[in-house]
Every structure is written in C-alpha cells, then in structure tokens.
Design a protein around this motif. Sequence first.
Motif, short mmCIF file in Angstrom:
data_model
loop_
_atom_site.label_atom_id
_atom_site.label_comp_id
_atom_site.label_asym_id
_atom_site.label_seq_id
_atom_site.Cartn_x
_atom_site.Cartn_y
_atom_site.Cartn_z
N MET A 50 -4.96 1.04 6.13
CA MET A 50 -4.49 0.40 4.91
C MET A 50 -2.97 0.32 4.91
SD MET A 50 -6.96 1.60 1.75
CE MET A 50 -6.85 3.38 2.00
N ALA A 51 -2.32 1.37 5.41
CA ALA A 51 -0.85 1.34 5.52
C ALA A 51 -0.40 0.26 6.50
CB ALA A 51 -0.34 2.71 5.96
N VAL A 52 -1.12 0.12 7.61
CA VAL A 52 -0.78 -0.92 8.59
C VAL A 52 -0.90 -2.30 7.95
CG1 VAL A 52 -1.51 -2.03 10.74
CG2 VAL A 52 -1.41 0.47 10.59
N SER A 75 3.84 8.47 4.03
CA SER A 75 3.47 9.58 3.16
C SER A 75 2.02 9.46 2.76
CB SER A 75 4.36 9.60 1.91
OG SER A 75 4.02 10.69 1.09
N TRP A 76 1.37 10.61 2.61
CA TRP A 76 -0.03 10.62 2.21
C TRP A 76 -0.31 11.91 1.45
CZ3 TRP A 76 1.90 11.69 6.94
CH2 TRP A 76 1.50 12.87 7.59
N MET A 77 -1.39 11.90 0.70
CA MET A 77 -1.80 13.05 -0.09
C MET A 77 -3.07 13.68 0.47
SD MET A 77 -2.81 13.00 -4.13
CE MET A 77 -3.76 14.33 -4.87
N THR A 135 5.86 3.65 4.10
CA THR A 135 4.46 3.33 3.82
C THR A 135 3.78 4.52 3.15
OG1 THR A 135 3.68 4.11 5.99
CG2 THR A 135 4.31 1.78 5.80
N THR A 136 2.73 4.21 2.41
CA THR A 136 1.85 5.24 1.85
C THR A 136 0.41 4.76 2.01
OG1 THR A 136 1.57 4.43 -0.43
CG2 THR A 136 3.59 5.68 0.06
#
Length: 339
Positions: A50-52, A75-77, A135-136
């Motif tokens: 999805m970030a790509v 960044s990601w959670m 990106t996230t």
Amino acid sequence: MGIASVALWLPAGRDVAADAVAEGRLEARVARDLGHRELPVAEDVSAPDMAVRAASEALRRSDAVAGDLSLLCHSWMYYQGHDLWSPPHYIADQLGAHAALPVGVRQICNGGAAALELAVARMSLETGVRHALVTTADRFVPPGFDRWRSDYGAAYGDAGTAVLLRQPAAASDLLLLRSLHSAAAPQLEGMHRGADPFARLPRDASPVVDMRRTKRAYLKDHGTDVFHKINRDMIRHVLRRALRDAGVRPDDPRIRLAVLPRLGAKVLDTAWIPVLGELLPAPAADWGADTGHLGTGDLAAGLHELLRQEALRPGEVAVLLNAGAGFTWTCAVVEAARR
C-alpha cells in the motif's frame, strides 16, 4: 520546505459500522461515539505494498522520479508482513529508489509525523538531499487486531500514504511546510503497557491487541485527570510553538482551518476541539468519518485532503495536529503556495 505532492491510497474493501453492529462485532453505543460510518479494509494487499502504491502516485503527480530520492522514511504501527525485516528497504527497491537511504520510524500513531520531522531535519542539515519521501502504511487484520474493538476512542482503517518533500521549494509545489513541532510526555507510556509483564513474543499476553485492557489498568492506578490535563496542555504547546516558528499569530486571518487526527468523534469533541477553540478562531476539520484512524497515516491523509478539496487559497494557512501513544504530539503549519 516544499511539499511537492501527497498521495493517499485506500483499498476498495469496506467494513461498514452498521454491519458491524448488526453482526455483534461493535456495540451500538460505541459506534455512535466513534462516528465512523465505515473503515477501509485491505483484503489482499500488504501494508508495504500500500505504501508503494501511494508513493508511486505521489511521484507520478510530481516532476520527480524515484532516482531523485535521497531519503525514504517509512513509518508503521502494526505488523508489516515479515519478522526481522525492513519494510522501508522493500519500498525503496520496489520504487527503484536505489540511491535513497531507507529508514524505518516507529512511534505508534504519531509515526508518520515523526518520519516527516526526521526527513525535514535531514534535508535541512545535509547538503545534496533535495528530495525525500515519507510513507506510511498499516493493515489492521484479524485475528491479531480487532479494528473496531482493540482500542478506546478510535477505529482503525487500512491505508498507505506518501508525502514528497523538496528542498528548496519549487514553483510547482502546491504546499509549503512552514513549521513542524513535536513534544512528548513519556510518563504516560504505561497507558499502553498497563499491568502486563514484559512478554517473550508478540501477543503473549493476549491473542488480540487489546489497548482497552492496558488503558483500564493504567487509569485504575492513575485516574483520568492527569492524562486529560497533559493532553490539553500538549495540544496547546505544540500548536503555539508551531505557529510561533511559522511566524503566524493564532488570530491571523490567513489560518483557514485546523485539521484533526482521525480519532472518534466523542474524543475529538471532548478533548481536542474545545482546546483548539480557545486558541484559534478557525474551524476544526474532522475528515475521518469514512476512513477511521489510519494508524501512522493521519497527518499525511490530512495533507492529501487539503489538496483534494482545494481547501486553501494561495497564501492561506492550515494547521494539522496529530498524537500517538507514548505519548507524543505534533503540529504542522502549511501554507498554500502563491502563484
């Protein structure tokens, strides 16, 4: 600092609140408090992909190419699909950004804002870093995460975002980043740890991520007043400091709106909007009704919506606010470029 382009990639799948209530997956009272009509759901697309997709769209909308990137902060959670693996390197490779330094940033829900701040700092300090991409992406899938019930005051939607920064700004940039300020209250970290012992492996304490449980344990010992006071104080602090750094007074008529994090409506109405109303005459914008909280992507999604709605005329200003567990708060001030 120029914001050359912004992209928000949302999957086609939707989890509708009314369906979740009818199926017993969400309490009707909680649904009313959240105010989210539906949440985007990625059925078959990984979080890094999805970030790509968001990053590819951001590059397509600009006059830059992947080879121009000197830095890529991702960044990601939540879980990105592999153990002991670097999603930012994957994103850079998929884009063809082989000259970029890939960096991963983890700061729970404030991670996207932290990544933006890191990129701005690197671009400001190092010569030759003209383009950076932030990106996230998060995908909140069962059984490990319940997007409606894993937290209080927020429901979680899947999305990827991308923000392309340029230093110095170019005439084609739609937004100018005037300031960015963050502050933290690490004494609140226990709210997402609760009474749980340190575990041996992920989800050892619970088969499902359960922030409700840890918050109940923390608030049982500390009460709610301390958190609410710190939250109000920090919102005021980051807003005042970001405006000061941008050279903009709180009553400046150029401030068009304040963009809120995509939390539940009750949380925004009780903990955020009254504080902003004390300081700014500009209205607050809640754009999360059809997305929910996008993990690390709320601030970038707010930038995207500013541009999509053409909410600012040239020279007008918006403030964007964000916060995340730990706790950390961020405020960004952006200006629509004059043409």
